[in-house]
Design an enzyme around this catalytic site. Structure first.
Site, mmCIF file in Angstrom:
data_model
loop_
_atom_site.group_PDB
_atom_site.id
_atom_site.type_symbol
_atom_site.label_atom_id
_atom_site.label_comp_id
_atom_site.label_asym_id
_atom_site.label_seq_id
_atom_site.Cartn_x
_atom_site.Cartn_y
_atom_site.Cartn_z
ATOM 1 N N GLY A 64 0.814 -1.209 0.000
ATOM 2 C CA GLY A 64 0.000 0.000 0.000
ATOM 3 C C GLY A 64 0.847 1.258 0.000
ATOM 4 O O GLY A 64 0.624 2.177 0.788
ATOM 5 N N GLY A 68 -0.352 8.210 0.611
ATOM 6 C CA GLY A 68 -0.444 8.330 2.055
ATOM 7 C C GLY A 68 0.799 7.913 2.817
ATOM 8 O O GLY A 68 1.935 8.188 2.428
ATOM 9 N N GLY A 70 2.144 4.913 3.324
ATOM 10 C CA GLY A 70 3.020 3.978 2.627
ATOM 11 C C GLY A 70 3.940 4.673 1.639
ATOM 12 O O GLY A 70 5.119 4.305 1.507
ATOM 13 N N SER A 194 -3.887 -0.029 14.165
ATOM 14 C CA SER A 194 -4.649 1.169 14.508
ATOM 15 C C SER A 194 -5.026 1.127 15.983
ATOM 16 O O SER A 194 -5.118 0.042 16.586
ATOM 17 C CB SER A 194 -5.915 1.258 13.657
ATOM 18 O OG SER A 194 -6.766 2.304 14.108
ATOM 19 N N TYR A 217 -13.485 -2.479 10.428
ATOM 20 C CA TYR A 217 -12.118 -1.964 10.384
ATOM 21 C C TYR A 217 -11.379 -2.281 11.686
ATOM 22 O O TYR A 217 -10.251 -2.796 11.671
ATOM 23 C CB TYR A 217 -12.154 -0.452 10.143
ATOM 24 C CG TYR A 217 -10.809 0.222 10.208
ATOM 25 C CD1 TYR A 217 -9.903 0.120 9.158
ATOM 26 C CD2 TYR A 217 -10.438 0.974 11.330
ATOM 27 C CE1 TYR A 217 -8.663 0.748 9.215
ATOM 28 C CE2 TYR A 217 -9.209 1.597 11.399
ATOM 29 C CZ TYR A 217 -8.320 1.481 10.339
ATOM 30 O OH TYR A 217 -7.093 2.093 10.407
#
Length: 321
Positions: A64, A68, A70, A194, A217
């Protein structure tokens, strides 16, 4: 409850099953994927050349990494001289990242496209890397899909979309690449998780009841932390160190902007936290961090029975034994 099936489009005829509420989201996904498939043919880029690491050069994979956090991590690794394997779904953005790294030096980069909503693509990605690289020093599992839109989506393989993209495909990829990590020790695995963590309901892992995007998520992110603890135990004494972290709260990434949230931290802050886990030798393998600080994750992450159930489910769904 209506469920949307997201499939990896293929030319000349792309097929995506969706309901009317998800039309804008899936149209955008379809357009991005078609662009990713067609653009390299029309506008060849140096990023698609067969870049290879030099002898002794560290090799780092950032999943990814076309946007952003990554993307920032890929730039930092390239700037310090590593060979960076850039991964994403969008070839145009991947080419831009790789071209920038190669132009700036001293590191180098190469792009690979794979959609983690497909186990077939994830397996093919891992197989290509095993064929192309004889070492892998750093694996940063960063790819992920956020809580918006608040709709239950299905992967190509029929699993809850976030659980597969954020966790199951990471589980599959990491195990497939383990031979390279083991032969490249000392090496490092970093799982970008997260602070949003929800315990897994093993009676309804795919959240067919009482679905919410945030719950999906948060469940997938806790699964990453549980996976980190398992890997740390399994890899004791091998020379591979594993860590997971919440990099920063509401960085201005596409995931956060799609949610409509106001950013509270910068991407640079998140990258600082990830790079600490990449480079530091001052923590125990398996540790979870919030930003730069070691901390405790959700209690389920430390429950041996829950972790054993997750591991067995993950092996069953991915075919990894």
């Amino acid at each position: 409850m209506k469920t949307t099936m997201l499939r990896t489009p293929c030319l000349p005829r792309a097929r995506v099953r969706r309901n009317p509420r998800s039309r804008g989201f899936t149209h955008g996904l379809l357009a991005a994927t078609i662009t990713a498939l067609i653009l390299p043919t029309l506008f060849p880029s140096p990023a698609l050349a067969q870049a290879t690491p030099q002898p002794g050069q560290q090799v780092a994979l950032v999943t990814g990494s076309t946007s952003g956090l990554g993307r920032e991590l890929a730039f930092r690794l390239g700037a310090r001289g590593d060979h960076v394997i850039v991964h994403g779904r969008n070839v145009e953005r991947g080419a831009e990242v790789v071209d920038s790294i190669n132009a700036a030096g001293p590191g180098s980069a190469r792009f690979y496209r794979a959609d983690f909503a497909s186990f077939a693509e994830t397996r093919a990605f891992a197989e290509r890397l095993l064929a192309d690289y004889d070492r892998l020093d750093i694996l940063i599992n960063n790819a992920g899909f956020g809580s918006a839109p608040n709709e239950r989506l299905l992967s190509e393989d029929g699993h809850e979309y976030r659980f597969q993209v954020n966790y199951l495909s990471t589980f599959l990829l990491t195990h497939m690449l383990m031979p390279r990590l083991l032969s490249s020790t000392p090496s490092r695995i970093v799982n970008v998780s997260s602070g949003a963590q929800t315990p897994i309901d093993f009676d309804d892992v795919m959240i067919e009841n009482n679905f919410s995007g945030r719950r999906a998520y948060a469940q997938s992110k806790l699964a990453q932390i549980m996976f980190t603890h398992d890997l740390a135990e399994e890899l004791t004494g091998t020379g591979i160190v594993v860590g997971s972290l919440h990099p920063a709260t509401y960085m201005p990434t596409g995931m956060v902007l799609r949610l409509g949230a106001t950013p509270r931290a910068t991407i640079a802050e998140g990258a600082d936290a990830v790079m600490q886990v990449v480079d530091s030798d001052d923590f125990e393998s398996g540790q979870y961090f919030s930003g730069l600080r070691p901390t405790r994750a959700n209690a389920q992450a430390y429950d041996p029975e829950a972790r054993a159930r997750l591991k067995e489910l993950s092996r069953e769904l991915t075919g990894i034994r």
